[in-house]
Every structure is written in C-alpha cells, then in structure tokens.
Enzyme design. Structure first.
Site, PDB file in Angstrom:
ATOM      1  N   ASP A 147       0.950  -1.304  -0.051  1.00 56.41           N
ATOM      2  CA  ASP A 147      -0.037  -0.093  -0.089  1.00 56.41           C
ATOM      3  C   ASP A 147       1.003   1.272  -0.048  1.00 56.41           C
ATOM      4  OD1 ASP A 147      -2.302   1.410   0.037  1.00 56.41           O
ATOM      5  OD2 ASP A 147      -3.181  -0.013   1.452  1.00 56.41           O
ATOM      6  N   ASP A 214      -9.661   3.410  -3.795  1.00 58.19           N
ATOM      7  CA  ASP A 214     -10.405   2.300  -3.178  1.00 58.19           C
ATOM      8  C   ASP A 214     -11.716   2.285  -3.858  1.00 58.19           C
ATOM      9  OD1 ASP A 214      -8.481   2.394  -1.687  1.00 58.19           O
ATOM     10  OD2 ASP A 214      -9.603   2.252   0.059  1.00 58.19           O
TER      11      ASP A 214
END
Ligand code: GAL
Length: 544
Positions: A147, A214
C-alpha cells in the site's frame, strides 16, 4: 545524473528478469471491504474454508489476503514485524500453514510508508524492506499487497501530490527486494496510480497494480473505476494486470443486475478478481455466489491472451457503451453496458467492431444465439451489461474511412476562456499542442470541417483527461470530463470522456457519432458542458 539513470535501468531490468509473474489475473479473497482493518485469525480461517466449501477455490480464487490491521505495534528485537497475538494467537506461520493446508495461497499486506493505512500505531515497511520481505518469505507468503499510506510523512495518511508519495521509488524498491528473497512472492502494487504514469513503471515489476483509489461500496464506484481503467489497454499483458480493486459482489451494495455488470466489467478489463464478501455469511445468497462462480465470465478474465477490452463506442446521453476485447481462439468478447437506471433497447451494427458475421453466445444467459450479422438490437435491463462471446468471425472491413484531414488548435477560433496550450515537454500526440476548454462558456469553433456527404459522421476525438480526482471522486465526484459537440448550429450533444493516460499530455481517442453534417464545409463547435471543464483536446479526425 547519468549513473543514476543507468543504475535505475539496470535495477529495473534485473527485477523484470526474475520476478514472479502470474499467467492470468490473480483471484482470491481479501479481508478489507467487509472487515476493514479488523481481521482476526478466526475471520481468516472461516473465509478461507468458505472459499473451499462454496466451490470458489476450485474456480481459481486462491490468494487469501489479510489486509490492514494484522500486525503488532512493535517490531521484535531483530526488527521483524510481528502478528498481533490478540487477534492472531497462532501467528503467521500457522496461518500460512492453515491456508496452504486448504490448497490456497497466503496473501500478505504491508505498505511503503511510515505506518500502515488506517493507523498511526502499526509499523509499515518503509526502511525495513529487506527484513520484511525476508519475514514474509519465512511465513511462506505467496503474495504481497503493498500500500501507499503515510508515504511522505507520519502525519499525512493519503498524500496524492508530494514528490515522495507520487514517486514509484518506494514500490520499486520493494520489487527489487522481493526479487532477492528465496521464494516466489507475487507482488500486488497498491499505489492507487498517483503521480508518474503507473501504466509505464508498474507492469514490468508487479503482477497487478491498482489504478485507482479504493472502491466504495456503491454503484457509483463502478462508473469511476471503469473510466479510470480505460487507458491501461496499452500496458495490460500476460503477467501485468490493472487492478480495479476488490469485488463488492455479495455485500448488499448492488442489485443483482449491478453485481453482474461489475463482475463483467472487471473481467473484460483483466482485473484481478478478489472477493470482498464474507464467504460464510454474505455469500450464502445463492444469486451473488452464482455471479462470482460464473465460469464463462471467469474465463473471459483469465483468457490466455490477457488483452484488456477497449471502449469502442460511448453514447453518453443515451447512457450506454460498447466494449470489445480480443480473446484466444480468434474470438471477441463484446460488452454492451447499460449505465441507465432504466431498461432500454439499443442497436448497433457489428461493423463498428469490424465484424460482418459470427457465431454468438450470450454469456450470462448461457445460451448460444447462433449466427449474427449486421444490425443487432438488445433489450437491456437497467444497469445490465450484456456479454457476448463471438467466434467464427468474418471481418467486415467496412469501417468508415478518414477524410484525411485533421482539425486542431490551428484551425480553431476560441470563445470564453478556451485557448491553445503548449504541451511543452510532453508528447501531446499527434499535434504537439492542445486546446483547453476549461469553464462554462468556453468554446472552440471549427468553421470548415469538410465532408463529402450529409448525415452522421464518426469523429475520432483525441482528448486528454488526467482528472483522476483521487481525493474528490472517491465519494460523489467524477473523473470523467464532459464536452458538448454541436454541428452547424444544431443541438449541442454531451459526451463523457474517460481517463486518457498517466499525465496531462497523454491522449487517447474516443470515437463519437455526430449528426447534422452537410456535404461541403461544416461548423463544429466544441464546448464545456455547463460549469465543468471539458477534456483538453488535441484535435479530431472525421470518418465517413
Ligand atoms: C488503502 C488500500 C485499500 C485497503 C486500505 C486499508 O490504501 O487502497 O485497498 O488496503 O488501504 O486501510
């Protein structure tokens, strides 16, 4: 300077040579969309077991990934990450053994920053890449989702703009380090596509690379992420897949029709397929389970050619698209996408995808339609995506031909705030400069667009839209840019342009069908739509 470039190139080359590459988009299950950053050993066991019990493992869903929240706040005395033993009493090795015991793959998660996403207590891997990669290998990890939170500072969680956060360097570093450990660990980059064009740097060093912020558990995310994935057809290939993020099928976020649309769109674009719904509870809905289990749709995603579909036509005001992708065995997959809430009947001639005739199969209906040719009509439910696989294709070669003229800034007069903008160091192909149509009332007028006959013409609009809107589009904002086109004073019609590439110079072409032409010279006016900015326009070509 030169040495730096040379060594960076060497680094890339050596990483490319040995990195683990999956032959098809990875499929699996991930804890984040349902459990947030609160996974536990039980949750992981139950869901991994569920993949097997529901038959999903047999269909290829194999990577079981514990997303954020799994680790302890402290590294151990040798600086190794540790599992939070309140949540995972048996630890990492045991979890890996459990998952492997089911015949599945053990997916790990960390980040290239000071802390993990969603916390300022949990350590991430920045500065600890070697130790962490080795630890992941010791736990028998099979993949690493990596991430991008707290990339530039310990206080800013999602930084979409600074040089540090938008640079590929931290993700490239982990690629090189993973390559050095004695275990094949598939690398899943989750840098969200910020900064330098991720389609350029990530494909050689990863298996999948997230191209957007996202997914949000609602239908509007499907439009945003679909528009964001469009330009990656340039880099999608065997071993490098654009990650449209986890599937929200089974989370009660979408209607059944929308779940099928979402799953189809991810499959058309060769995205990894990661289930986000708990297998033990939510997927007991037979309908959602059937969506995720549809072998023919999975086969489209997993096709050996790994060719991402293209957006072939978009009818913005009518709210539907035609997508087409190449499949192995000289087949083509068509996706006819109804973005409208309501049902509608749409029609198109197969010649738009260069097909004169073929044998068709309706994938979701699981029905062979038989021979098709010429104009096809489809009655689509609201938010339905009709998937057709065409085989035994005879090409039409009947696509309209270019008039041979190109219309760019040099041919335009500008109204309002519209103006010619130099592309500077960028390529801005094919013309080297572009037209900015940034606000209400801005227009670019072309007074002598020459065609041979009256009627509808196909315009190939070379546009630039890098409005990835990472921070604004996550909720209600949009990443498309709208522009209206009016011919000879006729009604201005609106067109929604997707993302065109990884910066404000990279253009893509969208073909639009515009009516109202007369034989001879025509006036074409490009304008901003209401109060928003149009895409930048490099120019257009007319086909008839
Ligand atoms: C985001 C990432 C998500 C999820 C989340 C965890 O940055 O894109 O997929 O991992 O962090 O907080």
């Amino acid at each position: 300077m030169k040495t730096v470039i040379v060594s960076a190139l060497l680094l890339r080359a050596s990483v490319e040579a040995a990195l683990y590459k999956s032959k098809t988009p990875p499929m699996g299950w991930n804890s984040y969309n349902y459990y947030g950053c609160n996974p536990t050993e039980d949750i992981m066991h139950t869901n991994a077991q569920g993949l097997v019990d529901l038959g999903l493992a047999d269909l290829g869903y194999e990577y079981v990934t514990t997303d954020c929240g799994w680790m302890a706040e402290e590294r151990d005395s040798e600086d190794r990450l540790q599992w939070n033993t309140d949540l995972f009493p048996s630890g990492g090795v045991a979890l890996g053994d459990f998952i492997h015991g089911l015949g599945l793959k053990f997916g790990l998660y960390s980040g290239a920053g000071y802390y993990q996403c969603g916390s300022t207590d949990l350590p991430a891997s920045l500065g600890y890449e070697e130790i962490d990669a080795q630890t992941f290998a010791n736990w028998s990890g099979d993949s690493l989702k990596y991430d991008n939170c707290y990339a530039s500072s310990p206080t800013i969680e999602a930084d979409y703009t600074s040089a540090v956060s938008t640079s590929p360097a931290r993700h490239e570093k982990m690629a090189a380090v993973l390559d050095g450990v004695d275990r094949d660990i598939a690398y899943f980059i989750c840098q969200w596509g910020v900064g330098e064009d991720i389609g350029d740097w990530a494909p050689p060093i990863s298996n999948v690379y997230r191209i957007s912020n996202d997914i949000y558990n609602a239908w509007r995310s499907i439009w945003r992420i679909t528009n964001q994935v469009v330009p990656y057809y340039r880099s999608t290939t065997v071993g490098a897949y654009p990650d449209m993020d986890m599937l929200i099928v089974g989370l009660n976020a979408l209607s059944l029709q929308e779940e099928k649309f979402h799953f189809s769109m991810w499959a058309l674009n060769k995205s990894p397929l990661n289930i986000g719904a708990p297998t033990s509870t939510k997927l007991t809905s037979a309908a959602s389970l059937a969506v995720l289990s549809n072998k023919e749709v999975i086969a489209i995603d997993q096709d050996s050619l790994a060719k991402q579909a293209r957006l072939v036509r978009r009818y913005t005001e009518e709210e539907w698209d035609i997508w087409a992708g190449e499949l192995s065995g000289s087949r083509t997959v068509l996706g006819i996408a109804n973005w409208k809430n309501d049902s509608q009947t749409v029609e198109f001639d197969l010649s738009v995808v260069n097909i004169s005739s073929a044998n068709a199969r309706d994938v979701w209906a699981a029905e062979d339609i038989g021979a098709v040719s010429g104009v096809q009509s489809f009655e689509l439910a609201g938010h339905e995506l009709r998937l057709l696989v065409l085989s035994d294709i005879i090409e039409s070669n009947a696509l309209p031909k270019s008039t041979g003229k190109y219309y760019s800034a040099a041919n335009a007069t500008f109204g309002g705030s519209a103006q010619e903008v130099d592309c500077g160091a960028g390529t801005c192909a094919p013309k080297g400069n572009k037209i900015s149509i940034p606000s209400e009332g801005a227009t670019a007028t072309f007074n002598s667009v020459a065609v041979g006959s009256a009627g509808t013409k196909l315009l190939g609009i070379d546009f630039i839209n890098y409005d990835v809107a990472l921070d604004t589009a996550w909720g209600w904002g949009t990443n498309t840019r709208n522009m209206t086109v009016a011919v000879n004073g006729g009604t201005a019609k609106r067109w929604a342009f997707p993302i065109s590439g990884g910066d404000w110079y990279e253009s893509d072409r969208m073909l639009i069908e515009v009516d109202g032409f007369v034989a001879g010279a025509n006036q074409v006016v490009l304008a901003a739509y209401e109060a928003s900015s149009a895409p930048d326009i490099v120019g257009f070509e007319v086909f008839e």
